[in-house]
Design an enzyme around this catalytic site. Structure first.
Site, PDB file in Angstrom:
ATOM      1  N   LYS A   1       0.852  -1.195   0.000  1.00 22.81           N
ATOM      2  CA  LYS A   1       0.000   0.000   0.000  1.00 22.81           C
ATOM      3  C   LYS A   1       0.887   1.245   0.000  1.00 22.81           C
ATOM      4  O   LYS A   1       1.958   1.247   0.607  1.00 22.81           O
ATOM      5  CB  LYS A   1      -0.875   0.018   1.256  1.00 22.81           C
ATOM      6  CG  LYS A   1      -2.024  -0.967   1.231  1.00 22.81           C
ATOM      7  CD  LYS A   1      -2.911  -0.798   2.447  1.00 22.81           C
ATOM      8  CE  LYS A   1      -4.014  -1.845   2.461  1.00 22.81           C
ATOM      9  NZ  LYS A   1      -4.940  -1.759   1.322  1.00 22.81           N
TER      10      LYS A   1
ATOM     11  N   ARG B   1     -10.115 -11.640   1.008  1.00 28.26           N
ATOM     12  CA  ARG B   1     -10.923 -12.688   0.367  1.00 28.26           C
ATOM     13  C   ARG B   1     -10.248 -14.051   0.486  1.00 28.26           C
ATOM     14  O   ARG B   1     -10.919 -15.082   0.512  1.00 28.26           O
ATOM     15  CB  ARG B   1     -11.206 -12.304  -1.089  1.00 28.26           C
ATOM     16  CG  ARG B   1      -9.990 -12.206  -1.963  1.00 28.26           C
ATOM     17  CD  ARG B   1     -10.249 -11.385  -3.229  1.00 28.26           C
ATOM     18  NE  ARG B   1     -10.380  -9.947  -2.907  1.00 28.26           N
ATOM     19  CZ  ARG B   1     -10.647  -9.011  -3.819  1.00 28.26           C
ATOM     20  NH1 ARG B   1     -10.823  -9.337  -5.093  1.00 28.26           N
ATOM     21  NH2 ARG B   1     -10.738  -7.754  -3.463  1.00 28.26           N
TER      22      ARG B   1
HETATM   23  N1  BES Z   1      -8.221  -3.890   3.786  1.00 25.61           N
HETATM   24  C1  BES Z   1      -8.303  -3.439   2.451  1.00 25.61           C
HETATM   25  C2  BES Z   1      -9.582  -2.670   2.140  1.00 25.61           C
HETATM   26  C3  BES Z   1      -9.786  -1.366   2.837  1.00 25.61           C
HETATM   27  C4  BES Z   1      -9.521  -0.172   2.194  1.00 25.61           C
HETATM   28  C5  BES Z   1     -10.311  -1.321   4.115  1.00 25.61           C
HETATM   29  C6  BES Z   1      -9.737   1.021   2.828  1.00 25.61           C
HETATM   30  C7  BES Z   1     -10.525  -0.122   4.753  1.00 25.61           C
HETATM   31  C8  BES Z   1     -10.258   1.055   4.119  1.00 25.61           C
HETATM   32  C9  BES Z   1      -8.242  -4.631   1.507  1.00 25.61           C
HETATM   33  O1  BES Z   1      -7.499  -5.707   1.939  1.00 25.61           O
HETATM   34  C10 BES Z   1      -7.602  -4.152   0.248  1.00 25.61           C
HETATM   35  O2  BES Z   1      -6.469  -3.803   0.275  1.00 25.61           O
HETATM   36  N2  BES Z   1      -8.359  -4.149  -0.833  1.00 25.61           N
HETATM   37  C11 BES Z   1      -7.868  -3.746  -2.095  1.00 25.61           C
HETATM   38  C12 BES Z   1      -8.290  -4.798  -3.074  1.00 25.61           C
HETATM   39  C13 BES Z   1      -7.653  -4.667  -4.425  1.00 25.61           C
HETATM   40  C14 BES Z   1      -6.179  -4.937  -4.322  1.00 25.61           C
HETATM   41  C15 BES Z   1      -8.307  -5.642  -5.354  1.00 25.61           C
HETATM   42  C16 BES Z   1      -8.481  -2.407  -2.440  1.00 25.61           C
HETATM   43  O3  BES Z   1      -9.657  -2.193  -2.173  1.00 25.61           O
HETATM   44  O4  BES Z   1      -7.768  -1.554  -2.965  1.00 25.61           O
HETATM   45 MN    MN Z   2      -5.465  -5.532   1.459  1.00 21.94          MN
END
Ligand code: BES
Ligand code: MN
Ligand code: ZN
Length: 498
Positions: free
Chosen positions: A277, A351
């Protein structure tokens, strides 16, 4: 915490009394009419001048200047009686308790009957008031050596009502259970990730399970390896903290049938893994276990209320880290169900963890599944931060979740889920599934992936990425964790019909 009395006299010695007012005639009823008389009609005058307002959400704090036993009265507007309901009354009560707390009162009193309206029974009002009390006065301790504002605590609430005392007491207890369990979930989410590892979460769950006599099963890494939980293990691969699969079972029926499976994402910190991230979006990822917190909050309510239902809670827990051992994009992993997954993005880890948890819940007899997860940033873009995103493979089960969410005041909004979405998660040259089909509709892709593991079992997916935390203080909470879906899950279980 709550003392119930059937008579409120104007002479009662009270620090701070909360009175609700509906928009109707320009005069007062009951206790307030007596108070008005003692105050020589000044309350009526203030009402005329709009200083005291019945408009929804308007509040007025009136000092009685020694003219009566009650020192201060907080009037809280309830709006039109026709449109007011359980939810709006709860919000109003929350606002009033916040004002009482600000006024540094160590005790508060409530004229319960003033909250009763066309759509709000005495029991509704009692439930709303005690739930609002817990939610509105919530505060996360934190780790400051010296707090900026010394907290005041309302240590007791006197409730006055002419309604059936036993009913009022019972409803107060229920509301307080719901409110406190939501606060338990908030606490878990607000904990820093170094203070809440997967094992810490498991220990919390174990304590909860012991308190309520749930059947407890907590799997460690070796047990997961034996069971072939390759998806959860892949997420954990880069971590020095061992993973945990947490299972709590509550049996409220003679037979272990019609079991509701509650599955909560318990990622204690999400760096994104090698699909790292950006630094701004990593902050706050301690909240990535909010689904787990909601499930544990709901189990607390279930433990207290003992509904005649069967529930299995399953929480896959780990953090998502980078190291020489971590899983990588391009890896192919095998989930517990046997399905193979091409990893395209290690940040789509929730997931994966949930896939094995869903399979395990089914193995434990779940015939209905709800998963709750801070799954995608996409759902925040799609629905904002007031709506939880929902998906389903079963209309009538979804209907039950929708009703529970409405009653809990935790709104959900359905996202589509079609054959074309299935196709996208199944699109891989070398595996059964891929974990990240791309940006388009990616909130839907998260749910569609989990659906591959729910298979034929009626399933509802709740993506709380937008609703698990908030930047704003509100009538019923503060900035930070919301505890969202705790109450929805508990109500779903309580009201569940096969
Ligand atoms: N934990 C995150 C989602 C999230 C984002 C929670 C903002 C709370 C606030 C999740 O694991 C994630 O990183 N999702 C990605 C998925 C993508 C890589 C397909 C996302 O939403 O960017
Ligand atoms: Mn994630
Ligand atoms: Zn995550």
């Amino acid at each position: 915490m709550f003392q119930v009395h059937n008579n409120l006299a104007t002479g009662s010695k009270l620090e701070c009394l909360i009175v609700g007012i509906y928009e109707h005639a320009s005069k007062f009823f009951g206790f307030t009419a007596d108070a008005d008389e003692l105050l020589e009609g000044q309350l009526t005058q203030l009402l005329k001048e709009g200083e005291i307002s019945a408009k929804a959400g308007k509040a007025a704090k009136i000092h009685t200047l020694g003219k009566m036993g009650v020192k201060k009265i907080i009037f809280i507007g309830l709006g039109k009686e026709k449109t007011a309901d359980f939810e709006s009354v709860r919000e109003a009560a929350g606002k009033a308790f916040k004002l009482a707390k600000e006024a540094k009162s160590s005790s508060a009193a409530v004229d319960l009957d003033s909250f009763i309206g066309a759509n709000v029974t005495g029991s509704d009002a009692a439930h709303a008031i005690s739930e609002a009390f817990a939610l509105a006065t919530y505060h996360f301790e934190g780790y400051k050596q010296k707090s900026n504002e010394p907290e005041t605590f309302i240590e007791e609430v006197q409730v006055f009502s002419k309604e059936d005392q036993d009913e009022v007491k019972a409803a107060l207890t229920v509301g307080y259970v719901f409110g406190r369990a939501t606060n338990s979930a908030r606490n878990l989410v607000n904990l820093p990730p170094n203070m809440l590892t997967a094992d810490d979460l498991a220990q919390y769950a174990r304590k909860l399970g012991e308190k309520y006599n749930f059947e407890i099963e907590i799997l460690g890494k070796e047990e997961m390896e034996k069971l072939g939980m390759g998806a959860l293990l892949a997420v954990n691969q880069g971590s020095v903290e061992p993973p945990r699969m947490i299972v709590l079972k509550y049996q409220g029926k003679e037979e272990w049938t019609d079991v509701i499976g509650l599955v909560g994402k318990g990622v204690t910190f999400d760096t994104g893994g090698y699909s790292l991230k950006p630094r701004e979006s990593m902050v706050g990822m301690k909240s990535d276990m909010a689904g787990a917190a909601a499930v544990l909050g709901a189990m607390e309510i279930i433990g207290e209320m003992k509904p005649g239902q069967n529930v299995v809670a399953v929480i896959p827990s780990t953090d998502n880290m980078v190291s020489g051992n971590a899983f990588k994009p391009d890896d192919v992993i095998t989930a517990m169900s046997g399905k193979t997954i091409e990893v395209l993005n290690t940040d789509a880890e929730g997931r994966l963890a949930l896939a094995d948890a869903v399979t395990y819940a089914k193995q434990h007899g779940a015939g209905y599944l709800v998963d709750v997860a801070t799954l995608t940033g996409g759902v925040i873009i799609a629905l904002g931060s007031e709506m939880t995103g929902a998906m389903t493979n079963n209309e009538s089960f979804f209907e039950q979740v929708l009703e529970a969410s409405a009653e809990a005041g935790e709104p959900i909004w359905r996202l589509p889920y079609t054959k074309k979405d299935q196709k996208r998660v199944r699109n891989s040259k070398i595996a059964d599934l891929n974990n990240s089909p791309g940006r388009e509709g990616h909130a839907i892709m998260g749910g569609a992936f989990i659906a591959e593991f729910a298979e034929e079992t009626p399933w509802v997916h709740l993506d709380i990425a937008g609703t698990a935390t908030t930047k704003k203080d509100s009538e019923l909470g503060t900035a930070g964790a919301t505890g969202v879906m705790t109450r929805t899950l508990a109500l779903l279980v309580e009201r569940f019909e096969v």
